[in-house]
Design a protein around this motif. Sequence first.
Motif, PDB file in Angstrom:
ATOM      1  N   VAL A 124       0.620  -1.209  -0.132  1.00  0.00           N
ATOM      2  CA  VAL A 124       0.052   0.020   0.052  1.00  0.00           C
ATOM      3  C   VAL A 124       1.004   1.031   0.006  1.00  0.00           C
ATOM      4  O   VAL A 124       1.747   1.470   0.912  1.00  0.00           O
ATOM      5  N   HIS A 125       1.018   1.936  -1.231  1.00  0.00           N
ATOM      6  CA  HIS A 125       1.908   3.078  -1.316  1.00  0.00           C
ATOM      7  C   HIS A 125       0.598   4.244  -1.077  1.00  0.00           C
ATOM      8  O   HIS A 125      -0.238   4.643  -2.275  1.00  0.00           O
ATOM      9  N   GLY A 126       0.333   4.814   0.023  1.00  0.00           N
ATOM     10  CA  GLY A 126      -0.736   5.874   0.061  1.00  0.00           C
ATOM     11  C   GLY A 126      -0.511   6.834   0.642  1.00  0.00           C
ATOM     12  O   GLY A 126       0.488   7.273   1.486  1.00  0.00           O
ATOM     13  N   PHE A 127      -1.594   7.971   0.670  1.00  0.00           N
ATOM     14  CA  PHE A 127      -1.821   9.028   1.403  1.00  0.00           C
ATOM     15  C   PHE A 127      -0.686  10.014   1.299  1.00  0.00           C
ATOM     16  O   PHE A 127       0.280   9.899   1.816  1.00  0.00           O
ATOM     17  N   SER A 128      -1.065  11.204   0.362  1.00  0.00           N
ATOM     18  CA  SER A 128      -0.135  12.125   0.125  1.00  0.00           C
ATOM     19  C   SER A 128       0.086  13.068   1.533  1.00  0.00           C
ATOM     20  O   SER A 128      -0.653  13.053   2.371  1.00  0.00           O
ATOM     21  N   PRO A 129       1.354  13.882   1.569  1.00  0.00           N
ATOM     22  CA  PRO A 129       1.455  14.564   2.594  1.00  0.00           C
ATOM     23  C   PRO A 129       0.110  15.458   2.883  1.00  0.00           C
ATOM     24  O   PRO A 129      -0.064  15.706   4.252  1.00  0.00           O
ATOM     25  N   PRO A 130      -0.486  16.183   2.170  1.00  0.00           N
ATOM     26  CA  PRO A 130      -1.693  16.962   2.444  1.00  0.00           C
ATOM     27  C   PRO A 130      -2.706  16.160   3.263  1.00  0.00           C
ATOM     28  O   PRO A 130      -3.371  16.549   4.234  1.00  0.00           O
ATOM     29  N   GLU A 131      -2.820  14.858   2.976  1.00  0.00           N
ATOM     30  CA  GLU A 131      -3.975  14.015   3.290  1.00  0.00           C
ATOM     31  C   GLU A 131      -3.402  13.677   5.055  1.00  0.00           C
ATOM     32  O   GLU A 131      -4.230  13.795   5.739  1.00  0.00           O
ATOM     33  N   ILE A 132      -2.188  13.404   5.025  1.00  0.00           N
ATOM     34  CA  ILE A 132      -1.564  13.029   6.458  1.00  0.00           C
ATOM     35  C   ILE A 132      -1.631  14.388   7.193  1.00  0.00           C
ATOM     36  O   ILE A 132      -1.858  14.139   8.733  1.00  0.00           O
ATOM     37  N   TYR A 133      -1.247  15.391   6.786  1.00  0.00           N
ATOM     38  CA  TYR A 133      -1.212  16.588   7.706  1.00  0.00           C
ATOM     39  C   TYR A 133      -2.675  17.048   8.007  1.00  0.00           C
ATOM     40  O   TYR A 133      -2.998  17.408   9.052  1.00  0.00           O
ATOM     41  N   HIS A 134      -3.621  16.951   7.025  1.00  0.00           N
ATOM     42  CA  HIS A 134      -5.109  17.091   7.420  1.00  0.00           C
ATOM     43  C   HIS A 134      -5.693  16.061   8.527  1.00  0.00           C
ATOM     44  O   HIS A 134      -6.439  16.677   9.425  1.00  0.00           O
ATOM     45  N   LEU A 135      -5.045  14.714   8.405  1.00  0.00           N
ATOM     46  CA  LEU A 135      -5.481  14.105   9.610  1.00  0.00           C
ATOM     47  C   LEU A 135      -4.760  14.320  10.852  1.00  0.00           C
ATOM     48  O   LEU A 135      -5.508  14.265  12.047  1.00  0.00           O
ATOM     49  N   SER A 136      -3.886  14.729  10.843  1.00  0.00           N
ATOM     50  CA  SER A 136      -3.099  15.274  12.086  1.00  0.00           C
ATOM     51  C   SER A 136      -3.851  16.570  12.595  1.00  0.00           C
ATOM     52  O   SER A 136      -4.173  16.511  13.903  1.00  0.00           O
ATOM     53  N   ARG A 137      -4.291  17.396  11.763  1.00  0.00           N
ATOM     54  CA  ARG A 137      -5.135  18.561  12.473  1.00  0.00           C
ATOM     55  C   ARG A 137      -6.499  18.044  12.730  1.00  0.00           C
ATOM     56  O   ARG A 137      -6.758  18.648  13.794  1.00  0.00           O
ATOM     57  N   GLU A 138      -7.109  17.316  12.205  1.00  0.00           N
ATOM     58  CA  GLU A 138      -8.608  16.774  12.421  1.00  0.00           C
ATOM     59  C   GLU A 138      -8.501  15.897  13.748  1.00  0.00           C
ATOM     60  O   GLU A 138      -9.501  16.031  14.558  1.00  0.00           O
ATOM     61  N   SER A 139      -7.502  15.250  14.014  1.00  0.00           N
ATOM     62  CA  SER A 139      -7.418  14.215  15.146  1.00  0.00           C
ATOM     63  C   SER A 139      -6.775  15.078  16.295  1.00  0.00           C
ATOM     64  O   SER A 139      -7.143  14.310  17.289  1.00  0.00           O
ATOM     65  N   GLY A 140      -6.025  15.976  16.095  1.00  0.00           N
ATOM     66  CA  GLY A 140      -5.390  16.731  17.126  1.00  0.00           C
ATOM     67  C   GLY A 140      -4.055  15.719  17.604  1.00  0.00           C
ATOM     68  O   GLY A 140      -3.669  16.246  18.654  1.00  0.00           O
ATOM     69  N   LEU A 141      -3.860  15.040  16.777  1.00  0.00           N
ATOM     70  CA  LEU A 141      -2.422  14.371  17.018  1.00  0.00           C
ATOM     71  C   LEU A 141      -1.355  14.896  16.212  1.00  0.00           C
ATOM     72  O   LEU A 141      -1.570  15.491  15.266  1.00  0.00           O
ATOM     73  N   SER A 142      -0.124  14.779  16.822  1.00  0.00           N
ATOM     74  CA  SER A 142       1.025  15.157  15.945  1.00  0.00           C
ATOM     75  C   SER A 142       1.185  14.295  14.696  1.00  0.00           C
ATOM     76  O   SER A 142       0.801  13.214  14.590  1.00  0.00           O
TER      77      SER A 142
END
Length: 341
Positions: A124-142
């Motif tokens: 699985v080659h997945g999830f670009s940096p914008p997606e991962i950064y978005h998940l960080s902001r939405e989850s409140g996790l680093s």
Amino acid sequence: MQRLTIEQAEKLWQEDNLFTLGQMAHETRLKMHPDNRVTYIVDRNINYTNVCVSACKFCAFFKPPGHEDGYVLSFAELSRKISETLELGGGQILLQGGMNPDLDLIYYQKMLEFIKDRFPQIAVHGFSPPEIYHLSRESGLSVKEVVARLKKSGLDSIPGGGAEILVDRVRTELSPRKCMTAQWLEVMKEAHLQGLKTTATMMFGHVETIAERLSHLDKLRSLQDQTGGFTAFIPWTFQPGNTLIEVQESSSAEYLKFLALCRLFLDNIPNIQASWVTQGAKIGQMALLSGANDFGSTMIEENVVAAAGVCFKMPENELRSLIRGAGFEPRKRRMDYTLVE
């Protein structure tokens, strides 16, 4: 060869023609890869959702939240697409979507766990940096924690999407709701530190200057000096069809010339990929003589570039034939560039 400075690279761009730069880049490529091979991968782009809050001006694929044509793929549909990929000789999926406000980090973890439980052999080659950064902001996790959780759930590597041009002026004009340069680089650095290999990309030929393109390359080269985590660099030209940006599409000559400059500048990124998906097969072949040593993917499925009105697909035997026609031995590879025997 001495490392090119930004000033020297800009001078080469202004003073040398396509053929001179192409020859220099090809010689550099042969020094780095003297075995006369051109690699490629059999994989499938699976866009798990097209719903995105970013609303990038260059994207013809996304739908805003609540749009009647917005979708999220069911796990059953994911399963069908992966089964088909394996039947066609693929060993990897490129899993990307939008920044969908209805999907949280738990959803991503469950999606990865579902895939790995049923298809342990698929990468699985997945999830670009914008997606991962978005998940960080939405989850409140680093970012560090998000990358760790995705990796634990089955993420094998990260594509370089969402880079466009790594200059905040350009990003603010094209995609103000997407992560800026520092955040893109932060995600990649963290992935590399956690042992995940990634690719790097550039979409050029829209609102950027040549100096901004070179700034982008310089940032990638600097991070690669620190981490060594980029396996490949993939530049392609912006496809203006069905988008909000009215510019004339970059010529094939400009694509080849800039590809050559990338090979000369990025002395620490081992592989450069030809973008036959946006350029077509013949220019793809010419790219193999202008610095590129990889022919990318067979693209069993591709939706994002196709939404801009450009659609090239290629069976594996035809792709191998094109590589041979350019004078090279085709070799199937994995994401980390180990060869498939």
